[in-house]
Design a protein around this motif. Structure first.
Motif, PDB file in Angstrom:
ATOM      1  N   VAL A  73      33.453 -29.902  -6.910  1.00 47.39           N
ATOM      2  CA  VAL A  73      33.345 -30.200  -8.147  1.00 47.39           C
ATOM      3  C   VAL A  73      33.698 -28.942  -9.043  1.00 47.39           C
ATOM      4  CG1 VAL A  73      32.109 -31.354 -10.092  1.00 47.39           C
ATOM      5  CG2 VAL A  73      31.920 -31.935  -7.798  1.00 47.39           C
ATOM      6  N   PRO A  74      34.815 -28.867  -9.949  1.00 47.98           N
ATOM      7  CA  PRO A  74      34.885 -27.957 -10.892  1.00 47.98           C
ATOM      8  C   PRO A  74      33.870 -27.951 -11.743  1.00 47.98           C
ATOM      9  CG  PRO A  74      36.476 -29.831 -11.450  1.00 47.98           C
ATOM     10  CD  PRO A  74      35.897 -30.060 -10.097  1.00 47.98           C
ATOM     11  N   VAL A  75      33.399 -26.729 -12.209  1.00 46.07           N
ATOM     12  CA  VAL A  75      32.061 -26.571 -13.154  1.00 46.07           C
ATOM     13  C   VAL A  75      32.467 -25.330 -13.975  1.00 46.07           C
ATOM     14  CG1 VAL A  75      30.555 -27.704 -11.774  1.00 46.07           C
ATOM     15  CG2 VAL A  75      30.600 -25.370 -11.341  1.00 46.07           C
ATOM     16  N   SER A  76      31.737 -25.254 -15.011  1.00 44.80           N
ATOM     17  CA  SER A  76      31.465 -23.680 -15.674  1.00 44.80           C
ATOM     18  C   SER A  76      30.214 -23.377 -15.724  1.00 44.80           C
ATOM     19  CB  SER A  76      32.269 -24.155 -16.950  1.00 44.80           C
ATOM     20  OG  SER A  76      31.418 -24.856 -17.739  1.00 44.80           O
ATOM     21  N   TYR A  77      29.907 -22.200 -15.869  1.00 44.41           N
ATOM     22  CA  TYR A  77      28.459 -21.601 -15.723  1.00 44.41           C
ATOM     23  C   TYR A  77      28.097 -21.671 -17.336  1.00 44.41           C
ATOM     24  CZ  TYR A  77      24.850 -18.231 -15.840  1.00 44.41           C
ATOM     25  OH  TYR A  77      23.622 -17.675 -15.847  1.00 44.41           O
ATOM     26  N   LEU A  78      26.971 -22.388 -17.567  1.00 46.14           N
ATOM     27  CA  LEU A  78      26.199 -22.304 -18.944  1.00 46.14           C
ATOM     28  C   LEU A  78      25.271 -21.159 -18.993  1.00 46.14           C
ATOM     29  CD1 LEU A  78      25.740 -26.123 -18.944  1.00 46.14           C
ATOM     30  CD2 LEU A  78      27.533 -24.840 -20.269  1.00 46.14           C
ATOM     31  N   TYR A  79      24.040 -21.185 -18.372  1.00 45.97           N
ATOM     32  CA  TYR A  79      23.203 -20.326 -18.411  1.00 45.97           C
ATOM     33  C   TYR A  79      22.072 -20.197 -17.185  1.00 45.97           C
ATOM     34  CZ  TYR A  79      20.483 -24.212 -19.942  1.00 45.97           C
ATOM     35  OH  TYR A  79      19.588 -25.396 -20.343  1.00 45.97           O
ATOM     36  N   SER A  80      21.126 -19.351 -17.294  1.00 42.83           N
ATOM     37  CA  SER A  80      20.275 -19.233 -16.219  1.00 42.83           C
ATOM     38  C   SER A  80      18.636 -19.225 -16.921  1.00 42.83           C
ATOM     39  CB  SER A  80      20.197 -18.226 -15.140  1.00 42.83           C
ATOM     40  OG  SER A  80      21.144 -18.291 -14.432  1.00 42.83           O
ATOM     41  N   THR A 114      32.585 -19.194 -17.455  1.00 39.15           N
ATOM     42  CA  THR A 114      33.121 -18.889 -16.052  1.00 39.15           C
ATOM     43  C   THR A 114      33.706 -20.168 -15.318  1.00 39.15           C
ATOM     44  OG1 THR A 114      32.132 -16.616 -15.760  1.00 39.15           O
ATOM     45  CG2 THR A 114      33.256 -17.680 -13.869  1.00 39.15           C
ATOM     46  N   LEU A 115      34.782 -20.123 -15.096  1.00 36.47           N
ATOM     47  CA  LEU A 115      35.295 -21.645 -14.204  1.00 36.47           C
ATOM     48  C   LEU A 115      34.847 -21.222 -12.643  1.00 36.47           C
ATOM     49  CD1 LEU A 115      38.041 -22.652 -16.265  1.00 36.47           C
ATOM     50  CD2 LEU A 115      35.937 -23.923 -16.258  1.00 36.47           C
ATOM     51  N   LEU A 116      34.506 -21.950 -11.968  1.00 36.00           N
ATOM     52  CA  LEU A 116      34.117 -21.968 -10.460  1.00 36.00           C
ATOM     53  C   LEU A 116      33.928 -23.196  -9.884  1.00 36.00           C
ATOM     54  CD1 LEU A 116      30.620 -20.762  -9.709  1.00 36.00           C
ATOM     55  CD2 LEU A 116      31.565 -20.862 -12.047  1.00 36.00           C
ATOM     56  N   GLN A 117      33.888 -23.318  -8.716  1.00 34.20           N
ATOM     57  CA  GLN A 117      33.687 -24.678  -8.049  1.00 34.20           C
ATOM     58  C   GLN A 117      32.280 -24.726  -7.292  1.00 34.20           C
ATOM     59  OE1 GLN A 117      37.092 -24.492  -5.487  1.00 34.20           O
ATOM     60  NE2 GLN A 117      38.092 -25.701  -6.670  1.00 34.20           N
ATOM     61  N   GLY A 123      26.106 -36.026  -2.619  1.00 38.50           N
ATOM     62  CA  GLY A 123      25.768 -36.287  -4.105  1.00 38.50           C
ATOM     63  C   GLY A 123      24.896 -35.257  -4.920  1.00 38.50           C
ATOM     64  N   ASN A 124      24.269 -34.212  -4.127  1.00 39.29           N
ATOM     65  CA  ASN A 124      23.420 -33.382  -4.434  1.00 39.29           C
ATOM     66  C   ASN A 124      24.012 -31.893  -4.644  1.00 39.29           C
ATOM     67  OD1 ASN A 124      21.310 -35.083  -4.979  1.00 39.29           O
ATOM     68  ND2 ASN A 124      20.858 -34.919  -2.591  1.00 39.29           N
ATOM     69  N   PRO A 125      24.006 -31.054  -5.566  1.00 37.32           N
ATOM     70  CA  PRO A 125      24.326 -29.590  -5.517  1.00 37.32           C
ATOM     71  C   PRO A 125      23.876 -28.578  -4.439  1.00 37.32           C
ATOM     72  CG  PRO A 125      23.378 -30.102  -7.891  1.00 37.32           C
ATOM     73  CD  PRO A 125      23.235 -31.511  -6.590  1.00 37.32           C
ATOM     74  N   ILE A 126      24.750 -28.263  -3.655  1.00 31.67           N
ATOM     75  CA  ILE A 126      24.092 -27.270  -2.730  1.00 31.67           C
ATOM     76  C   ILE A 126      24.529 -25.733  -2.919  1.00 31.67           C
ATOM     77  CG2 ILE A 126      23.923 -29.026  -0.862  1.00 31.67           C
ATOM     78  CD1 ILE A 126      26.432 -28.187   0.390  1.00 31.67           C
ATOM     79  N   GLY A 127      25.489 -25.394  -3.489  1.00 33.58           N
ATOM     80  CA  GLY A 127      26.088 -23.992  -3.476  1.00 33.58           C
ATOM     81  C   GLY A 127      27.263 -23.995  -4.234  1.00 33.58           C
ATOM     82  N   LEU A 128      27.681 -22.687  -4.425  1.00 35.33           N
ATOM     83  CA  LEU A 128      29.026 -22.524  -5.221  1.00 35.33           C
ATOM     84  C   LEU A 128      29.999 -21.690  -4.554  1.00 35.33           C
ATOM     85  CD1 LEU A 128      26.932 -20.458  -8.258  1.00 35.33           C
ATOM     86  CD2 LEU A 128      28.071 -22.820  -8.132  1.00 35.33           C
ATOM     87  N   GLN A 129      31.432 -21.886  -4.950  1.00 35.76           N
ATOM     88  CA  GLN A 129      32.422 -21.273  -4.595  1.00 35.76           C
ATOM     89  C   GLN A 129      33.110 -20.566  -5.523  1.00 35.76           C
ATOM     90  OE1 GLN A 129      35.078 -23.667  -1.860  1.00 35.76           O
ATOM     91  NE2 GLN A 129      36.567 -22.623  -2.449  1.00 35.76           N
ATOM     92  N   LEU A 130      33.154 -19.095  -5.567  1.00 33.65           N
ATOM     93  CA  LEU A 130      33.397 -18.299  -6.769  1.00 33.65           C
ATOM     94  C   LEU A 130      34.975 -18.352  -6.329  1.00 33.65           C
ATOM     95  CD1 LEU A 130      30.737 -15.436  -6.174  1.00 33.65           C
ATOM     96  CD2 LEU A 130      31.064 -16.912  -8.071  1.00 33.65           C
ATOM     97  N   PRO A 131      35.711 -17.969  -7.612  1.00 32.58           N
ATOM     98  CA  PRO A 131      36.983 -17.760  -7.717  1.00 32.58           C
ATOM     99  C   PRO A 131      37.425 -16.617  -6.786  1.00 32.58           C
ATOM    100  CG  PRO A 131      36.252 -17.582  -9.826  1.00 32.58           C
ATOM    101  CD  PRO A 131      35.073 -17.917  -9.113  1.00 32.58           C
ATOM    102  N   MET A 132      38.525 -16.112  -6.614  1.00 38.44           N
ATOM    103  CA  MET A 132      38.780 -14.711  -5.692  1.00 38.44           C
ATOM    104  C   MET A 132      38.693 -13.543  -6.738  1.00 38.44           C
ATOM    105  SD  MET A 132      42.088 -15.516  -3.436  1.00 38.44           S
ATOM    106  CE  MET A 132      42.292 -13.920  -2.736  1.00 38.44           C
TER     107      MET A 132
END
Length: 191
Positions: A73-80, A114-117, A123-132
């Motif tokens: 899923v394409p996502v953007s980072y909000l905050y931590s 930041t846009l990433l995947q 159906g549950n989020p498990i991890g990130l795939q950073l852009p190159m």
């Protein structure tokens, strides 16, 4: 019903499900028998997508695996915050939260927007795939040594807006935007 994949068909970077867990293939090595009647074996170096653990296991060529119910899923980072890191799904506009373990050290490369995947399993989020590459501002750069400003006479330390410290060429100054390779966290050029 998800389609089944033969062990011998699994190649590098393929995703498959083993023991109800999604895996990514890092390496695949096929061993054919020398004697008649011997079994062809497939040795897989694989990463567990839930725990990031890496291990090797040998399978028979005709062992079958399910395709995992994995969605990117394409996502953007909000905050931590104390609950984890929050991302905005760019399609459904829902907020998805990942734990510190799921995000790992990716926060060194993420700024708001930041846009990433994001990987979702069942159906549950498990991890990130950073852009190159990511583009980050230089918050602090060591002063260049005198005589170093010409072509490439070494590197100096720079701290980026996320706190990540990397080596950069001597001509990079505070306030500049640099491109950082996410795989090795090295300077990849001016942004």
């Amino acid at each position: 019903m998800a389609s089944l994949i033969d062990a011998i068909a699994i190649k590098r970077k393929m995703l498959f499900e083993f023991e109800d867990t999604p895996f990514s293939c890092l390496e695949a090595d096929v061993t054919s028998p020398t004697a008649r009647g011997g079994q062809t074996l497939v040795r897989l170096k694989m990463r567990n997508l839930l725990t990031s653990a890496v291990f090797e296991k040998t399978f028979k060529a005709n062992d079958k695996f399910k395709e995992p119910d994995l969605v990117i899923v394409p996502v953007s980072y909000l905050y931590s915050d104390g609950e984890g890191s929050h991302f905005l799904d760019q399609e459904s506009y829902e907020t998805l939260t990942l734990t510190e373990e799921m995000v790992g050290n990716a926060l060194d490369l993420l700024i708001e927007g930041t846009l990433l995947q994001l990987h979702k399993y069942n159906g549950n989020p498990i991890g990130l795939q950073l852009p190159m590459f990511v583009e980050l501002d230089v918050a602090y750069a060591e002063p260049a040594s005198r005589g170093d400003s010409s072509s490439g006479g070494g590197t100096k330390m720079a701290r980026l807006e996320t706190g990540l410290e990397i080596r950069v060429p001597p001509f990079i100054k505070e306030g500049e935007k640099v491109k950082v390779a996410t795989e090795n966290r090295e300077f990849a050029g001016r942004a």
